[in-house]
Design a protein around this motif. Structure first.
Motif, PDB file in Angstrom:
ATOM      1  N   ARG A 255       0.835  -1.207   0.000  1.00  0.00           N
ATOM      2  CA  ARG A 255       0.000   0.000   0.000  1.00  0.00           C
ATOM      3  C   ARG A 255       0.869   1.257   0.000  1.00  0.00           C
TER       4      ARG A 255
ATOM      5  N   ARG B 232      -1.183   7.844   7.590  1.00  0.00           N
ATOM      6  CA  ARG B 232      -2.598   7.440   7.655  1.00  0.00           C
ATOM      7  C   ARG B 232      -2.741   6.081   8.323  1.00  0.00           C
ATOM      8  N   PHE B 233      -1.819   5.183   8.005  1.00  0.00           N
ATOM      9  CA  PHE B 233      -1.863   3.873   8.658  1.00  0.00           C
ATOM     10  C   PHE B 233      -1.715   4.014  10.169  1.00  0.00           C
TER      11      PHE B 233
ATOM     12  N   LEU C 256      -2.356   6.587  12.080  1.00  0.00           N
ATOM     13  CA  LEU C 256      -3.543   7.206  12.675  1.00  0.00           C
ATOM     14  C   LEU C 256      -4.682   6.205  12.785  1.00  0.00           C
ATOM     15  N   ASP C 257      -4.867   5.389  11.752  1.00  0.00           N
ATOM     16  CA  ASP C 257      -5.914   4.366  11.800  1.00  0.00           C
ATOM     17  C   ASP C 257      -5.613   3.338  12.891  1.00  0.00           C
ATOM     18  N   ARG C 258      -4.363   2.955  12.978  1.00  0.00           N
ATOM     19  CA  ARG C 258      -3.953   1.970  13.980  1.00  0.00           C
ATOM     20  C   ARG C 258      -4.158   2.515  15.387  1.00  0.00           C
TER      21      ARG C 258
ATOM     22  N   ALA D  44      -6.311   4.681  16.273  1.00  0.00           N
ATOM     23  CA  ALA D  44      -7.751   4.733  16.537  1.00  0.00           C
ATOM     24  C   ALA D  44      -8.242   3.387  17.059  1.00  0.00           C
ATOM     25  N   GLU D  45      -7.570   2.312  16.646  1.00  0.00           N
ATOM     26  CA  GLU D  45      -7.945   0.976  17.107  1.00  0.00           C
ATOM     27  C   GLU D  45      -7.367   0.658  18.486  1.00  0.00           C
TER      28      GLU D  45
END
Length: 256
Positions: free
Chosen positions: A114, A127-128, A130-132, A134-135
């Motif tokens: 990606r 972005r990865f 930040l997404d991680r 969030a989890e």
């Protein structure tokens, strides 16, 4: 003639306390060896088709010139990366590891692909992250308070009291979050404060006292113990602005 794009660039991340940085490798022979001084931080680095985790250092780390290809990375504030990675920082102390050695290979392969396919690899990595986050959720606020207190020059005892932690609790949490005990983190952050002050033009002795050292001799000892060199040699060699896995231009700073 168009101005050449800087080889090293950095910007604040949308993740609090983090820095996104990139390095465009020069053509021709690899650059001269450079030392990365301990700063309490950990980095997630995409380079050469792989993702590498740079763990917290207790001494200067010399980057192999052969490993200085173009890369995109994010540097985390002290205590942040272990939450994202799901592994204690002490496991990565003084070590560089492939993310594939820590996470399932298929997941790392998909992430690598990606990033490689994105026209903005640094943005894709951010972005990865930040997404991680969030989890996983944010770091323990007491861990954040400890790092901030020590960064400001507070004593370990005062920082522990402010965070509501006993000595054993503080040490255990520090190993997991920072990779080493609070006294080591305090020394590293104090050295970084002193170096930052010297970069502004402050004399060694004044920088030492302002950073929290007893005198210039104390700062010199810390420099030898943590950096393996002297202040004069460090600044004279041009390493003073190179605290990432790659060289940086004069005037940059990546201290936490």
């Amino acid at each position: 003639m168009p101005q050449e794009r800087p080889r090293y660039q950095e910007r604040p991340s949308r993740l609090p306390g983090a820095v996104v940085w990139t390095w465009d490798a020069p053509e021709g022979p690899p650059p001269a060896p450079r030392s990365v001084l301990p700063d309490g931080c950990m980095d997630l680095i995409w380079t050469g088709g792989r993702i590498v985790v740079a763990g917290p250092d207790t001494h200067a780390f010399e980057v192999d010139p052969e490993n200085r290809g173009s890369c995109a990375a994010i540097r985390f504030a002290p205590g942040t990366a272990p939450v994202l990675l799901g592994v204690p920082a002490s496991l990565l102390r003084d070590h560089r590891a492939d993310l594939a050695d820590l996470w399932p290979s298929p997941a790392v392969r998909r992430l690598t692909e990606r990033i490689e396919q994105d026209p903005d690899p640094a943005g894709a990595l951010e972005r990865f992250v930040l997404d991680r986050m969030a989890e996983t959720g944010p770091p323990d606020p007491r861990t954040v308070a400890v790092a901030e207190g020590l960064r400001r020059g507070r004593s370990v005892a005062a920082t522990a009291a402010e965070a509501g932690l006993g000595a054993r609790q503080l040490h255990r949490r520090s190993l997991a979050a920072f990779g080493y005990g609070p006294k080591t983190l305090a020394r590293i952050l104090r050295l970084q404060r002193a170096l930052e002050l010297i970069r502004t033009g402050l004399p060694y002795a004044e920088a030492a006292c302002a950073a929290g050292c007893t005198d210039q001799a104390h700062l010199a000892r810390e420099m030898r113990d943590l950096a393996g060199t002297t202040l004069g040699a460090y600044f004279g060699a041009g390493d003073a602005d190179a605290n990432s896995e790659t060289p940086q231009p004069s005037g940059s700073s990546t201290t936490a």
